[in-house]
Design an enzyme around this catalytic site. Structure first.
Site, mmCIF file in Angstrom:
data_model
loop_
_atom_site.group_PDB
_atom_site.id
_atom_site.type_symbol
_atom_site.label_atom_id
_atom_site.label_comp_id
_atom_site.label_asym_id
_atom_site.label_seq_id
_atom_site.Cartn_x
_atom_site.Cartn_y
_atom_site.Cartn_z
ATOM 1 C CD GLU A 27 -30.786 -91.749 0.395
ATOM 2 O OE1 GLU A 27 -31.270 -92.319 2.172
ATOM 3 O OE2 GLU A 27 -30.253 -90.164 0.091
ATOM 4 C CB CYS A 39 -29.640 -84.686 -6.308
ATOM 5 S SG CYS A 39 -27.808 -84.665 -5.049
ATOM 6 C CB CYS A 51 -19.623 -91.810 2.211
ATOM 7 S SG CYS A 51 -18.727 -90.120 1.530
ATOM 8 C CB CYS A 88 -19.818 -85.699 7.424
ATOM 9 S SG CYS A 88 -18.817 -85.501 5.864
ATOM 10 C CB CYS A 127 -23.795 -87.134 6.318
ATOM 11 S SG CYS A 127 -23.916 -87.786 4.863
ATOM 12 N N GLY A 129 -21.678 -90.368 -1.561
ATOM 13 C CA GLY A 129 -20.304 -90.886 -1.688
ATOM 14 C C GLY A 129 -19.826 -89.270 -2.452
ATOM 15 C CD GLU A 130 -14.810 -86.222 -2.192
ATOM 16 O OE1 GLU A 130 -15.411 -85.426 -1.544
ATOM 17 O OE2 GLU A 130 -14.863 -85.450 -3.334
ATOM 18 C CB SER A 145 -20.762 -81.326 -4.475
ATOM 19 O OG SER A 145 -20.500 -80.560 -3.132
ATOM 20 C CB SER A 165 -18.692 -80.049 1.656
ATOM 21 O OG SER A 165 -19.304 -80.474 0.373
ATOM 22 C CG LEU A 166 -14.911 -74.540 4.267
ATOM 23 C CD1 LEU A 166 -13.519 -75.156 3.464
ATOM 24 C CD2 LEU A 166 -15.054 -73.319 4.414
ATOM 25 C CG HIS A 167 -20.038 -78.221 5.695
ATOM 26 N ND1 HIS A 167 -20.707 -77.936 4.791
ATOM 27 C CD2 HIS A 167 -19.518 -80.219 4.220
ATOM 28 C CE1 HIS A 167 -21.215 -78.927 3.368
ATOM 29 N NE2 HIS A 167 -20.326 -79.685 3.965
ATOM 30 C CG ASN A 173 -33.693 -81.516 5.382
ATOM 31 O OD1 ASN A 173 -34.525 -80.752 5.897
ATOM 32 N ND2 ASN A 173 -32.701 -81.856 3.455
ATOM 33 C CB CYS A 187 -26.999 -87.173 1.253
ATOM 34 S SG CYS A 187 -25.664 -87.866 0.953
HETATM 35 S S1 SF4 Z 1 -21.584 -85.001 3.862
HETATM 36 FE FE1 SF4 Z 1 -21.293 -85.871 1.474
HETATM 37 S S2 SF4 Z 1 -18.648 -86.276 1.806
HETATM 38 FE FE2 SF4 Z 1 -19.833 -86.300 4.229
HETATM 39 S S3 SF4 Z 1 -20.296 -88.247 4.637
HETATM 40 FE FE3 SF4 Z 1 -22.084 -87.815 3.890
HETATM 41 S S4 SF4 Z 1 -22.203 -87.582 1.579
HETATM 42 FE FE4 SF4 Z 1 -20.259 -88.420 2.000
#
Ligand code: SF4
Length: 390
Positions: A102, A128, A135, A139, A142, A184-185, A216, A239-241, A319, A362
């Site tokens: 994407e 983006c 990934c 998370c 996600c 992805g990271e 990020s 990306s702390l979250h 989202n 994402c």
């Molecule tokens: S939020 Fe970012 S780091 Fe976490 S699974 Fe999704 S794409 Fe990967």
């Protein structure tokens, strides 16, 4: 992911110096490299046949040796707010995913400062970009992480995403900002991410200032320090979250091995090396049972971390993703959270929610596409995906 399905060289993965080497090797004059790059990045040529100031023989030779676009455009959807999302399929879809990636373009036509402090660009066009298919971080909230990592993209594939979006813009517009916040990271695909950033910044290519590029990361301390040592002046967002290790481990599996203290240490190192302020990204998550990371005590804990890092905070509305139980919090919850941060002296922004009607989260469009094609019998898990055009 493999560079291409043929032996041709993916031109978008090359630096100017690398392209020049190939050009000389193929017996063409050195200045051809600059001409080709101008055609691709400034004049937006999609094929060598359009490069009319090159001899017919050289155009044919280039077409025999190189590829420019290697992906298939599977979907191109535009939100009512102008956010554009494209779904690209890479040639080696042998893992059953179809290698779907994407990429998003977020337009902004006011001259308000964005959350990274950019005030000078009206008519921003922010891309983006994704650096991986799927990934590895997984998370809990996600869509990209739901099925784990399918593969690393190449530098050429990252640049191809940006060029695809550029081709969708009128000729007088260009991409003004880049965020590495797609699938992805980025720091887990380190060399590719660095090579792509260098091309995005290069005068011969996109010529985007490092101040308008944001990488990020979920936070990989050794890679953050290695990236800092390169002293490429781009913005770094963590990306702390979650504002404490216990909660972070529940929503980000990699936090099992990486503490917030380690992130603070690596973040400070980045600031010292580059002079660039950091941003903390914070997705606001609720559940059916109440706030997951949105309570006032979470805001107070987050304020302490932000002050230790002298970082800005971006609050992001979640989202919702079908199949996941997390909920989008109310506006009141997010505003109250922001107020606690601001009262503690932290620069906290609420990021505008964009493209909700086009599977904005994402990885959601790729997942939706796979599901639909599975339902239509186009995809069989574990076997090469059938081409829809067949
Ligand atoms: S939020 Fe970012 S780091 Fe976490 S699974 Fe999704 S794409 Fe990967």
């Amino acid at each position: 992911m493999k560079e291409t399905s043929t032996a041709k060289i993916h031109l978008l993965g090359l630096s100017k110096a690398e392209l020049t080497e190939h050009i000389l090797e193929f017996g063409m004059p050195k200045f051809r490299a600059a001409q080709i790059l101008e055609w691709i990045y400034k004049k937006r040529a999609a094929g060598f046949e359009q490069m009319t100031n090159l001899s017919l023989g050289d155009r044919q030779l280039l077409a025999d040796k190189f590829e420019i676009f290697t992906s298939k455009l599977v979907r191109n959807v535009t939100s009512t707010d102008g956010t554009e999302k494209i779904l690209l399929q890479w040639p080696d879809g042998v893992d059953g995913t179809g290698g779907l990636t994407e990429t998003v373009m977020i337009p902004c036509d006011d001259d308000q400062a964005d959350e990274y402090g950019n005030t000078t660009v009206a008519h921003r066009r922010t891309a983006c970009l994704s650096t991986q298919v799927g990934c590895p971080v997984q998370c809990a909230f996600c869509a990209s992480g739901l099925e784990g990592l399918k593969g690393n993209l190449t530098a050429g594939q990252v640049i191809e995403q940006a060029l695809r979006l550029t081709h969708n813009l009128p000729i007088e517009r260009r991409l003004s900002n880049i965020v590495f916040m797609g699938m992805g990271e980025p720091l887990a695909n380190f060399n590719v991410t660095v090579a792509a950033i260098r091309t995005l910044m290069a005068e011969w290519a996109f010529h985007i200032s490092g101040r308008k590029i944001t990488l990020s990361t979920v936070g990989l301390p050794p890679q953050m320090k290695k990236f800092a040592d390169l002293e490429i002046p781009v913005n770094l967002a963590i990306s702390l979250h979650a504002p404490n290790d216990q909660l972070r481990k529940q929503i980000i599996p990699w936090a099992e091995k990486i503490s917030i203290d380690q992130l603070i240490d690596a973040g400070r190192y980045y600031f010292e090396k580059t002079g660039r302020e950091l941003t903390l990204e914070y997705i606001m998550l609720d559940s059916a049972g109440g706030g997951v990371n949105t309570l006032p005590e979470h805001a107070r804990q987050l304020a302490t971390i932000a002050k230790q890092l002298r970082a800005n905070v971006n609050l992001i509305y979640y989202n919702e993703v079908p199949d996941l139980s997390f909920k989008r919090p109310s506006g009141q919850t997010v505003f109250s959270f922001q107020n606690v941060l601001r009262a503690a002296g932290v620069n906290a922004h609420i990021r505008k929610s964009r493209g909700r009607d086009v599977a904005a989260a994402c990885g959601q469009l790729a997942r939706q596409d796979r599901k639909e094609r599975l339902a239509q019998g186009f995809v069989q898990i574990g076997t090469p995906e059938k081409n829809q055009d067949e």
